[in-house]
Design a protein around this motif. Structure first.
Motif, mmCIF file in Angstrom:
data_model
loop_
_atom_site.group_PDB
_atom_site.id
_atom_site.type_symbol
_atom_site.label_atom_id
_atom_site.label_comp_id
_atom_site.label_asym_id
_atom_site.label_seq_id
_atom_site.Cartn_x
_atom_site.Cartn_y
_atom_site.Cartn_z
ATOM 1 N N ASP A 10 0.951 -1.247 0.223
ATOM 2 C CA ASP A 10 0.004 0.071 -0.029
ATOM 3 C C ASP A 10 0.911 1.260 0.079
ATOM 4 O OD1 ASP A 10 -2.588 1.412 0.173
ATOM 5 O OD2 ASP A 10 -1.922 1.944 2.198
ATOM 6 N N ASN A 13 2.491 1.697 -3.483
ATOM 7 C CA ASN A 13 1.282 2.192 -4.416
ATOM 8 C C ASN A 13 0.893 3.752 -4.155
ATOM 9 O OD1 ASN A 13 1.065 0.035 -6.165
ATOM 10 N ND2 ASN A 13 -0.207 -1.138 -4.545
ATOM 11 N N ARG A 14 1.138 4.146 -3.118
ATOM 12 C CA ARG A 14 0.617 5.660 -2.671
ATOM 13 C C ARG A 14 1.714 6.478 -3.040
ATOM 14 N NH1 ARG A 14 0.299 6.250 2.555
ATOM 15 N NH2 ARG A 14 0.524 4.347 3.383
ATOM 16 N N ARG A 20 8.057 6.376 -7.130
ATOM 17 C CA ARG A 20 8.177 4.899 -7.207
ATOM 18 C C ARG A 20 9.239 4.613 -8.291
ATOM 19 N NH1 ARG A 20 2.983 5.500 -8.000
ATOM 20 N NH2 ARG A 20 3.271 4.898 -10.049
ATOM 21 N N TRP A 57 8.304 -4.435 -12.712
ATOM 22 C CA TRP A 57 8.369 -3.942 -10.831
ATOM 23 C C TRP A 57 9.391 -4.427 -10.158
ATOM 24 C CZ3 TRP A 57 4.433 -5.879 -14.122
ATOM 25 C CH2 TRP A 57 3.388 -4.989 -14.182
ATOM 26 N N LEU A 62 3.980 -7.039 -6.347
ATOM 27 C CA LEU A 62 3.562 -5.649 -7.141
ATOM 28 C C LEU A 62 3.060 -5.934 -8.536
ATOM 29 C CD1 LEU A 62 6.027 -2.959 -6.214
ATOM 30 C CD2 LEU A 62 3.761 -3.331 -5.304
ATOM 31 N N CYS A 102 7.378 0.279 -12.537
ATOM 32 C CA CYS A 102 6.478 0.124 -11.365
ATOM 33 C C CYS A 102 5.383 0.853 -11.500
ATOM 34 C CB CYS A 102 7.294 0.606 -10.407
ATOM 35 S SG CYS A 102 6.918 0.094 -8.653
ATOM 36 N N ASN A 104 1.450 1.704 -11.024
ATOM 37 C CA ASN A 104 0.619 1.186 -9.571
ATOM 38 C C ASN A 104 -0.811 0.504 -10.191
ATOM 39 O OD1 ASN A 104 -0.859 3.343 -10.448
ATOM 40 N ND2 ASN A 104 -0.418 4.558 -8.709
ATOM 41 N N GLN A 105 -1.694 0.281 -9.542
ATOM 42 C CA GLN A 105 -2.855 -0.400 -9.792
ATOM 43 C C GLN A 105 -3.771 0.571 -10.794
ATOM 44 O OE1 GLN A 105 -4.021 -1.813 -5.744
ATOM 45 N NE2 GLN A 105 -4.543 -3.506 -6.770
ATOM 46 N N THR A 109 2.422 5.751 -13.859
ATOM 47 C CA THR A 109 3.914 5.181 -13.976
ATOM 48 C C THR A 109 4.835 6.339 -14.479
ATOM 49 O OG1 THR A 109 5.060 3.292 -14.797
ATOM 50 C CG2 THR A 109 3.327 4.065 -16.267
#
Length: 161
Positions: A10, A13-14, A20, A57, A62, A102, A104-105, A109
């Motif tokens: 988490d 991802n934040r 990142r 990633w 991830l 990397c 995120n959901q 990127t």
């Protein structure tokens, strides 16, 4: 292999995309590998804005977050740092394939050219006081920041990773 906790996932991802990317570089150098997603049909390539991007990633956990929906049949696959630098990066440059580092959901990127990512990884290897890195017939000396001819680079390279 490092296993991330849900709290760590988490937190990563934040991070914003720049954070990142920096995290990605540090962890790939530290762990000497990166992760892509693949199925029996091949590697996941994202067609974004008229360009093809290869998502990677620093941790399998991830990458696993992307194994849903259209990519449900995909599993994280490790790529050694040595293979990335000596095989993948040159091939991706030749194929004009970009790297989504990397994501995120939500898909946020940093997208970079494969040779730019290679240079960032080599710079980070130099900052980590890693030994000389041999790439095919040339040696990259991080302390000097340059390449030179390398004797029998293949046998030496195998011992560094």
């Amino acid at each position: 292999m490092t296993t991330l906790t849900p709290i760590q996932i988490d937190a990563i991802n934040r991070m914003n995309a720049d954070q990142r990317y920096d995290y990605f570089i540090r962890k790939v150098v530290e762990l000497k590998q990166l992760w892509g997603l693949a199925s029996d049909e091949g590697w996941v390539i994202l067609p974004e804005e008229g360009e093809e991007q290869f998502p990677v990633w620093p941790h399998a956990e991830l990458a696993t977050q992307w194994s849903i929906g259209e990519f449900a049949d995909c599993k994280p696959q490790a790529i050694t740092l040595e293979d990335w630098l000596t095989k993948w990066s040159p091939g991706m440059v030749n194929d004009n394939l970009l790297v989504a580092a990397c994501p995120n959901q939500e898909g946020d990127t940093i997208v970079v050219a494969a040779d730019e990512l290679r240079d960032d990884l080599l710079e980070a290897l130099g900052a980590s006081n890693a030994p000389i890195l041999y790439l095919h017939r040339f040696a990259y000396n991080p302390a000097a920041g340059r390449f030179r001819s390398a004797p029998d680079a293949e046998s030496v390279s195998a011992s560094l990773f």
